[in-house]
Write an enzyme that holds these catalytic residues in place. Structure first.
Site, short mmCIF file in Angstrom:
data_model
loop_
_atom_site.label_atom_id
_atom_site.label_comp_id
_atom_site.label_asym_id
_atom_site.label_seq_id
_atom_site.Cartn_x
_atom_site.Cartn_y
_atom_site.Cartn_z
CG MET A 53 -1.74 -1.12 1.39
SD MET A 53 -3.13 -1.18 2.85
CE MET A 53 -3.82 0.34 2.49
CG HIS A 54 -0.01 3.25 2.63
ND1 HIS A 54 -0.80 3.72 2.98
CD2 HIS A 54 0.04 2.21 3.23
CE1 HIS A 54 -1.90 2.96 3.38
NE2 HIS A 54 -0.33 2.57 4.11
CG ASP A 113 -0.25 -5.63 1.48
OD1 ASP A 113 -0.44 -4.75 2.14
OD2 ASP A 113 0.56 -5.27 1.43
O1 LIG Z 1 1.89 0.13 4.73
C1 LIG Z 1 1.51 -1.19 5.31
C2 LIG Z 1 -0.46 -1.22 5.44
O2 LIG Z 1 -0.45 0.35 5.76
C3 LIG Z 1 1.44 -2.21 5.01
O3 LIG Z 1 0.81 -3.20 4.94
C4 LIG Z 1 2.13 -2.17 3.19
O4 LIG Z 1 0.76 -2.49 2.63
C5 LIG Z 1 3.21 -3.12 2.61
O5 LIG Z 1 3.03 -4.73 3.66
P1 LIG Z 1 4.13 -6.19 2.97
O6 LIG Z 1 4.62 -5.95 2.28
O7 LIG Z 1 4.84 -5.87 4.56
O8 LIG Z 1 2.71 -6.51 3.50
#
Ligand SMILES: O=C(CO)[C@@H](O)[C@H](O)COP(=O)(O)O
Ligand SMILES: Nc1ncnc2c1ncn2[C@@H]1O[C@H](COP(=O)(O)OP(=O)(O)O)[C@@H](O)[C@H]1O
Length: 502
Positions: free
Chosen positions: A82-83, A240
């Site tokens: 995300m983000h 995700d």
């Molecule tokens: O910043 C967040 C949720 O707000 C993280 O969960 C990212 O979405 C990355 O996730 P992973 O690579 O650890 O699955």
């Protein structure tokens, strides 16, 4: 031959592509790893081109190595980290490396947003304007890279960029859009108020789609590149954690997700938007239309363990390394680890805190350190459970996903620290499963994601808490909770020292 869907899980450490049949069986999986670019303390970037080539290599391998016939791949969808800010110019060319979710450089921009909008910001977006989210990254580029900003015409998130390269169409789904903190959650549209306040053209925000919406077919160019056919349908996909929740069957308020990926997440399904955590935990649109979820994020969960292994046991097998923690004791012989090695998001929204080992003793062995890392990550999740409990959260089952769920020792530690039943999935790839379920539902194989979950989601072993261990961990957690306040100022001074040295 049957027909398949692909679930593309665009993670932080790797992209994993899973092929599933109508019965939800994973028939083949391929992955491709990529690195983080860390130029300065707090900086975390990746090249969007690495995501595109990694995804393509995994798809090519599914076709060539696993003998999946391209004409049998009916549809695909995504789960995306995300983000991360992907900035595009007028021709939709990438302008700079993506600034990721775990990049914490944008504290001045966070402070600017808080000063200009205060509580109104949380009322509109249901989140705080934290460094990890997309808006503060946009403002950082605007203020620090004016030449890049002048060319920027669109922004998207990681999986949206890969989808664009496959279909030629630019879009963002609602579950990822909430994570930009530019979305007016109640209205379900980009916030004109926020765009106007920070002088961001509304035209930079991509069209919004639902996770299960059809986003286009594979272009002839991408078909040639990947071996897919132009008949393969591509669907929106989800953030995700939303995809992980779908893939883990978190579809009822009594269930909680515990995800140990690069980041760590404790996530709760929310039936309505009425609950208000005032930004203490994140509040996001779900992949399921008109449903929501809340979550607290530990920035360095699996990343803590990977960092420790890479630094102190680079040649060892990962599974053996994790298993060595069984030689230590509950509470790691009195050694405590706090996982704040890239700053923290929840329960402490603090970009400047750093991690610690406390209680290091001359008798400690390396396996005590490994155990302390495993436990410290779960203590940080326990902090998030405490927030939910303080807000009246009531749940009895924790479903564990992500790379961390590969270890039965770590799953038992979770059950003991949470003092709740922890259930694993038959395959720990929750987000990839969720992405495939979105494609299967988009194609009409199922009427809804909930229907699809009945066929696709299979729980594995359940781990019951051991009362004796749970009591010991409750004592250790009380001590753990004191470390943040007592190391905050020291961490800040050390970080300032590093910044001066650079
Ligand atoms: O910043 C967040 C949720 O707000 C993280 O969960 C990212 O979405 C990355 O996730 P992973 O690579 O650890 O699955
Ligand atoms: N055998 C293992 N046992 C326990 N944890 C593991 C194992 N292999 C990898 N991990 C952890 O899983 C994390 C990666 O999880 P994953 O869900 O694949 O992450 P992402 O989606 O962020 O790329 C790594 O950081 C690592 O700490």
């Amino acid at each position: 031959m049957g027909k398949y869907v692909l679930g593309v899980d665009l993670g932080t450490s790797a992209v994993k592509v899973s092929a599933l049949d109508h019965s939800g069986q994973i028939v083949a999986q391929e992955s491709f790893d990529y690195d983080l670019i860390q130029k300065k303390p707090g900086y975390n970037e990746q090249n969007p081109e690495d995501w595109v080539s990694g995804t393509t290599v995994a798809i090519v391998r599914l076709i060539l190595n696993d003998h999946l016939s391209a004409s049998d791949i009916e549809g695909l969808s995504f789960s995306g980290q995300m983000h991360g800010l992907v900035l595009l110019d007028k021709d939709k060319k990438v302008l700079r490396p993506s600034i990721l979710w775990n990049d914490t450089r944008s504290t001045p921009q966070r402070e600017e947003i808080e000063a200009k909008m205060g509580d109104e910001f949380v009322d509109i977006t249901r989140n705080q304007p934290l460094e990890g989210f997309t808006l503060t990254k946009l403002l950082w580029v605007k203020e620090n890279e004016p030449d890049i900003w002048a060319q920027a015409k669109y922004f998207v998130l990681p999986k949206d960029y890969v989808r664009y390269r496959m279909t030629g169409n630019l879009a963002m789904d609602y579950s990822d859009a909430t994570g930009t903190v530019l979305l007016d959650v109640a209205k379900g549209e980009w916030s004109k108020k926020i765009c106007d306040t920070f002088d961001i053209p509304l035209s930079m925000c991509p069209p919004l789609i639902k996770s299960v919406d059809f986003a286009g077919t594979v272009t002839p160019a991408y078909a040639e590149f990947s071996g897919l056919t132009t008949a393969t349908k591509v669907f929106g996909g989800a953030a995700d954690n939303a995809a992980g929740a779908v893939g883990a069957g978190i579809l009822h308020p009594n269930m909680v997700l515990s995800s140990i990926g690069t980041s760590g997440v404790v996530l709760k399904y929310e039936d309505t938007p009425d609950v208000n955590y005032h930004g203490v935990v994140q509040f996001e649109d779900h992949a399921i239309p008109d449903k929501y979820y809340s979550m607290g994020v530990t920035l360095a969960a699996g990343y803590s363990l990977s960092w420790f292994k890479k630094t102190f046991a680079p040649a060892e097998d990962f599974t053996d390394f994790v298993a060595s923690a069984a030689k230590s004791t509950v509470g790691a012989n009195g050694l405590l680890y706090t996982p704040y090695i890239v700053g923290e998001r929840a329960p402490y929204a603090d970009a400047d805190i750093r991690g610690s080992f406390t209680g290091v003793d001359g008798t400690h062995q390396r396996y005590d350190f490994v155990r302390a890392v495993l436990e410290g990550i779960v203590f940080s999740f326990r902090d998030l459970f405490d927030i939910y409990e303080e807000n009246g959260g009531d749940f009895d089952t924790v479903v564990s996903i992500g790379g961390g769920a590969k270890s039965s020792l770590w799953l038992q530690i979770q059950a003991d620290i949470f003092n709740r039943k922890v259930v694993s999935l038959k395959n720990e790839q929750g987000p990839g499963m969720g992405a495939a379920m979105i494609a299967a539902t988009g194609l009409g194989w199922f009427d809804s994601l909930q229907d699809c979950a009945e066929t696709f989601v299979h729980f594995g072993k359940a781990y019951e808490p051991n009362p004796e261990n749970a009591a010991k961990y409750a004592k250790m957690h009380k001590i753990y909770k004191q470390v943040y306040q007592q190391t905050k100022s020291i961490s800040k001074q050390l970080l300032d020292y590093r910044r001066e040295e650079l």
